[in-house]
Scaffold this active site. Structure first.
Site, PDB file in Angstrom:
ATOM      1  N   ARG A  37      48.695  82.142 102.446  1.00  0.00           N
ATOM      2  CA  ARG A  37      48.879  83.119 101.365  1.00  0.00           C
ATOM      3  C   ARG A  37      50.342  83.511 101.190  1.00  0.00           C
ATOM      4  O   ARG A  37      50.657  84.625 100.778  1.00  0.00           O
ATOM      5  CB  ARG A  37      48.023  84.365 101.596  1.00  0.00           C
ATOM      6  CG  ARG A  37      46.523  84.102 101.526  1.00  0.00           C
ATOM      7  CD  ARG A  37      45.741  85.396 101.683  1.00  0.00           C
ATOM      8  NE  ARG A  37      44.313  85.138 101.823  1.00  0.00           N
ATOM      9  CZ  ARG A  37      43.439  86.007 102.304  1.00  0.00           C
ATOM     10  NH1 ARG A  37      43.847  87.203 102.693  1.00  0.00           N
ATOM     11  NH2 ARG A  37      42.162  85.705 102.404  1.00  0.00           N
ATOM     12  N   ARG A  41      50.896  87.929  96.263  1.00  0.00           N
ATOM     13  CA  ARG A  41      51.224  89.301  95.895  1.00  0.00           C
ATOM     14  C   ARG A  41      52.335  89.937  96.712  1.00  0.00           C
ATOM     15  O   ARG A  41      52.868  90.978  96.331  1.00  0.00           O
ATOM     16  CB  ARG A  41      49.961  90.164  95.995  1.00  0.00           C
ATOM     17  CG  ARG A  41      48.910  89.812  94.944  1.00  0.00           C
ATOM     18  CD  ARG A  41      47.611  90.559  95.202  1.00  0.00           C
ATOM     19  NE  ARG A  41      46.939  90.055  96.387  1.00  0.00           N
ATOM     20  CZ  ARG A  41      45.820  90.581  96.881  1.00  0.00           C
ATOM     21  NH1 ARG A  41      45.271  91.635  96.285  1.00  0.00           N
ATOM     22  NH2 ARG A  41      45.246  90.070  97.954  1.00  0.00           N
ATOM     23  N   ARG A  50      52.786  86.807  87.102  1.00  0.00           N
ATOM     24  CA  ARG A  50      51.348  86.826  86.880  1.00  0.00           C
ATOM     25  C   ARG A  50      50.863  88.038  86.104  1.00  0.00           C
ATOM     26  O   ARG A  50      49.669  88.150  85.803  1.00  0.00           O
ATOM     27  CB  ARG A  50      50.618  86.782  88.229  1.00  0.00           C
ATOM     28  CG  ARG A  50      49.860  85.474  88.451  1.00  0.00           C
ATOM     29  CD  ARG A  50      48.640  85.685  89.287  1.00  0.00           C
ATOM     30  NE  ARG A  50      47.625  86.464  88.614  1.00  0.00           N
ATOM     31  CZ  ARG A  50      46.644  87.094  89.234  1.00  0.00           C
ATOM     32  NH1 ARG A  50      46.546  87.035  90.544  1.00  0.00           N
ATOM     33  NH2 ARG A  50      45.758  87.785  88.555  1.00  0.00           N
ATOM     34  N   ASP A  86      42.599  78.604  94.393  1.00  0.00           N
ATOM     35  CA  ASP A  86      41.567  79.401  95.056  1.00  0.00           C
ATOM     36  C   ASP A  86      40.404  78.487  95.392  1.00  0.00           C
ATOM     37  O   ASP A  86      40.134  77.509  94.676  1.00  0.00           O
ATOM     38  CB  ASP A  86      41.092  80.543  94.157  1.00  0.00           C
ATOM     39  CG  ASP A  86      40.247  81.552  94.926  1.00  0.00           C
ATOM     40  OD1 ASP A  86      39.021  81.339  95.029  1.00  0.00           O
ATOM     41  OD2 ASP A  86      40.808  82.535  95.433  1.00  0.00           O
ATOM     42  N   TYR A 172      29.378  82.527  99.530  1.00  0.00           N
ATOM     43  CA  TYR A 172      29.698  83.191  98.264  1.00  0.00           C
ATOM     44  C   TYR A 172      28.598  82.975  97.236  1.00  0.00           C
ATOM     45  O   TYR A 172      28.199  83.901  96.516  1.00  0.00           O
ATOM     46  CB  TYR A 172      31.027  82.664  97.702  1.00  0.00           C
ATOM     47  CG  TYR A 172      32.247  83.355  98.232  1.00  0.00           C
ATOM     48  CD1 TYR A 172      32.451  84.730  98.058  1.00  0.00           C
ATOM     49  CD2 TYR A 172      33.253  82.644  98.890  1.00  0.00           C
ATOM     50  CE1 TYR A 172      33.583  85.366  98.526  1.00  0.00           C
ATOM     51  CE2 TYR A 172      34.393  83.271  99.367  1.00  0.00           C
ATOM     52  CZ  TYR A 172      34.554  84.632  99.176  1.00  0.00           C
ATOM     53  OH  TYR A 172      35.679  85.256  99.648  1.00  0.00           O
TER      54      TYR A 172
END
Length: 371
Positions: A37, A41, A50, A86, A172
């Site tokens: 990651r 962010r 973004r 992702d 998921y």
């Protein structure tokens, strides 16, 4: 299948890089370092780029996905780029109604809870990904072309492709979104083994094609994430999950290239969260390197793996918020414990927290490279 001669591995651009050497078990003089990651962010340039764009839209816009992948390499001078995407992207492209909800994560519009819902899911042909993955392939190609010339790096930087392991995708799909205990998924595993096998096979084929596409387009290594496998008992993982993970990796195991008169396979890393008791089986599904989370010391992990497997990890992400002296001591301890393995790639024991200080990450890379 042989890689195209222009692929970074086949062309010799990344074959002898610190990262790829370590993944082969050939310890370089400088320990390679990158962060899961790392593209995201924690970087102000990412947040600016973004702004106003949904996560899955960013993943499927080749120019944006490529730029986001490159940002941490330029800033931190890490030894690998990890492709910005992702794990649910191949689900989306295969026809599953999924969105990534800010603050929540992937959410399925129609969780798979009944046999009819499973029938509808597996009726979606994974082969559609051969064309649907075009934006991903283009993003990888754009990225690889620029990774050859990043100032401040020792040479062409390898790109790591990644995909979610079948169990994490199945969890998921069944739970409908993130879950703390994956109770429904584990219940299906035991209550209806036939349905479970059908679901896992479909997930393996979908995510395997996603991983294969990234490698063929230019990724020099492949990482399989099993974020939720830590909720499983060893027997359940071995019997009901590992075969599907092995099926996923078959999509890249046949990809080879020639260098120095030898045939080489594209290196594969397998990482899971809370999987300290599963490491041996995770290696046996077909991984060359095993990623270790922050809960298991690297020397302990190496002992469990017979001292014969390259390791990746395992800085505790929480330490990024500690005083520098504390973080430095922790990093040096991780490096020391990593010496117990044939080779070691320094990484976090999970992903970069979104509120981590980017300057701390840069300083950490400098520390590792100075050793």
């Amino acid at each position: 299948m042989h890689l195209d001669s222009g692929h970074p591995l086949a062309a010799g651009l990344t074959h002898d890089s610190r990262l790829i050497r370590a993944y082969r078990g050939d310890r370089p003089s400088t320990t390679p370092v990158w962060f899961m990651r790392q593209a995201g962010r924690s970087l102000p340039e990412y947040r600016e780029l973004r702004a106003g764009t949904a996560m899955l839209d960013a993943c499927l816009t080749p120019g944006m996905a490529s730029e986001i992948t490159l940002q941490p390499v330029r800033r931190h001078h890490v030894d690998a780029a990890v492709f910005f995407s992702d794990i649910v992207v191949p689900l989306k492209l295969a026809g599953v109604d999924v969105e990534i909800v800010p603050g929540t994560g992937p959410v399925m519009a129609h969780p798979v809870r009944t046999n009819d819902e499973l029938d509808a899911l597996v009726a979606l042909d994974p082969a559609v990904l051969d064309e649907a993955l075009a934006p991903v392939i283009e993003a990888v190609r754009l990225t690889v072309a620029q990774l050859e010339h990043i100032p401040g790096t020792p040479g062409p930087t390898p790109l790591v492709g990644f995909a979610g392991a079948p169990f994490t995708l199945a969890a998921y799909l069944i739970e409908g979104g993130p879950s703390k205990d994956h109770m429904r998924a584990r219940a299906l595993m035991h209550s209806d083994p036939v349905a479970w096998s059908r679901l896992m096979a479909w997930c393996a084929d979908v995510t395997g094609r996603f991983l294969r596409a990234q490698v063929l387009a230019g990724a020099s290594a492949a990482q399989l994430f099993d974020s939720w496998a830590g909720s499983l008992a060893l027997t359940d993982y071995s019997d009901s999950v590992a075969p599907a993970s092995a099926r996923t990796l078959e999509y890249v195991h046949d990809i080879t290239y020639e260098r120095d008169g030898q045939t080489h396979r594209v290196p594969v890393v397998h990482f899971g969260v809370g999987t300290g008791d599963l490491l041996t089986v995770m290696h046996e599904v077909g991984a060359d390197t095993v990623g270790i989370d922050y809960r298991t010391p690297l020397d302990v992990a190496s002992e469990r793996l017979g001292g014969a497997v390259p390791l990746q990890g395992n800085i505790d992400p929480a330490m990024l918020f500690a005083p520098w002296s504390t973080l430095e001591e922790h990093v040096l301890d991780v490096l020391r414990r990593g010496e117990s393995a044939p080779a070691h790639v320094l990484n976090l024991g999970h992903g970069v927290p979104p509120d981590a200080d980017a300057e701390v990450l840069t300083r950490l890379v400098e520390l590792v490279h100075s050793r």
